[in-house]
Design a protein around this motif. Structure first.
Motif, short mmCIF file in Angstrom:
data_model
loop_
_atom_site.label_atom_id
_atom_site.label_comp_id
_atom_site.label_asym_id
_atom_site.label_seq_id
_atom_site.Cartn_x
_atom_site.Cartn_y
_atom_site.Cartn_z
N LYS A 134 -11.59 14.07 0.36
CA LYS A 134 -10.80 13.07 -0.36
C LYS A 134 -10.09 12.14 0.61
O LYS A 134 -9.50 12.59 1.60
N ILE A 135 -10.15 10.84 0.32
CA ILE A 135 -9.45 9.84 1.14
C ILE A 135 -8.65 8.92 0.21
O ILE A 135 -8.84 8.92 -1.00
N ARG A 136 -7.78 8.13 0.82
CA ARG A 136 -7.04 7.08 0.12
C ARG A 136 -7.24 5.79 0.87
O ARG A 136 -7.20 5.77 2.11
N PHE A 137 -7.45 4.69 0.14
CA PHE A 137 -7.70 3.40 0.78
C PHE A 137 -7.18 2.28 -0.12
O PHE A 137 -7.02 2.46 -1.33
N GLY A 138 -6.92 1.13 0.49
CA GLY A 138 -6.45 0.00 -0.30
C GLY A 138 -5.98 -1.15 0.57
O GLY A 138 -6.69 -1.57 1.49
N GLU A 143 -7.37 6.85 -4.64
CA GLU A 143 -8.00 8.05 -4.08
C GLU A 143 -9.45 8.14 -4.51
O GLU A 143 -9.81 7.72 -5.61
N THR A 144 -10.27 8.74 -3.64
CA THR A 144 -11.66 9.03 -4.02
C THR A 144 -12.21 10.15 -3.16
O THR A 144 -11.77 10.35 -2.03
N GLU A 145 -13.19 10.87 -3.72
CA GLU A 145 -13.98 11.82 -2.94
C GLU A 145 -15.39 11.29 -2.75
O GLU A 145 -16.23 11.95 -2.14
N GLN A 146 -15.66 10.09 -3.27
CA GLN A 146 -16.99 9.47 -3.14
C GLN A 146 -17.31 9.28 -1.66
O GLN A 146 -16.50 8.75 -0.90
N ASN A 199 -4.99 2.66 -11.24
CA ASN A 199 -5.13 3.88 -10.46
C ASN A 199 -4.62 3.72 -9.03
O ASN A 199 -4.87 4.56 -8.17
N LEU A 200 -3.88 2.64 -8.77
CA LEU A 200 -3.32 2.42 -7.45
C LEU A 200 -1.96 3.09 -7.32
O LEU A 200 -1.19 3.14 -8.28
N MET A 201 -1.67 3.62 -6.13
CA MET A 201 -0.42 4.33 -5.88
C MET A 201 0.25 3.76 -4.63
O MET A 201 -0.43 3.51 -3.63
N TRP A 202 1.56 3.59 -4.70
CA TRP A 202 2.30 3.08 -3.55
C TRP A 202 2.65 4.19 -2.57
O TRP A 202 3.04 5.30 -2.96
#
Length: 193
Positions: free
Chosen positions: A160-164, A51-54, A5-8
């Motif tokens: 919603k955020i994106r992190f990694g 991505e997550t909305e958690q 589920n990872l996106m570049w």
């Protein structure tokens, strides 16, 4: 943790994703910085995110790196867009010391908070925790005892955020960065009593 589920954002030329680790080879002239003090903007570092909305959780990762050129860095990131993001990493400075630090960028202006550490350190764990629009960045040398680096509010960090993870070499260099032990847990950043 599953990596499907990872996106570049800006996929690098050379990397590997295995069952238990991700390796990124940095490219020269890559960085994340916006405006403050230096006046320049650099928004071309490779970022691998989910991505997550958690609203409450923690993300943990171990980094290992063979950086040896000024400003080489790898670590954790929450990249929302070019003007709203945060990161934590070790930036190599010279043979004596490097800078363990974090950058928060809100509405197009970056800050930089650091502490000098010995240049011989070539591994660091990071923990990124979310409590709604507030965030805590921590580091650890053993993956068990985490120290607070920063608490911050992200103006665009709700919903919603994106992190990694990310890795980059702002000057004319390249190095190998290895990311392992990635996991998402319940929020380890407890409410203040």
């Amino acid at each position: 943790m599953k990596f499907d589920n990872l996106m570049w954002i800006r996929e690098p030329e050379k990397y590997t994703i295995d069952e238990d680790k991700i390796v990124i080879f940095t490219e020269p002239g890559t960085d994340l910085w916006q405006r403050t003090y230096y006046g320049f903007q650099n928004d071309n570092a490779p970022v691998l995110q989910m991505e997550t909305e958690q609203q409450y959780f923690s993300f943990i990762v171990k980094t290992e790196f063979d950086s040896k050129h000024r400003f080489d860095q790898c670590g954790i990131v929450m990249y929302l867009d070019s003007e709203n993001w945060l990161k934590a990493s070790i930036e190599y400075e010279n043979e004596k010391y490097q800078r363990l630090g974090s950058v928060v960028t809100n509405h197009g202006y970056s800050d930089w908070a650091t502490v000098d550490i010995d240049a011989s350190i070539k591994s660091m764990w990071y923990r990124f925790s979310r409590r709604e629009s507030d965030y805590c960045l921590e580091c650890s040398e053993d993956g068990m005892n985490f120290r607070q680096m920063r608490i911050c509010h992200m103006l665009e960090g709700k919903n919603k955020i994106r992190f990694g993870i990310y890795a980059c070499s702002p000057e004319n260099s390249s190095f190998k960065s290895v990311f392992t032990h990635m996991e998402i847990t319940e929020c380890k950043w407890k409410a203040h009593e």
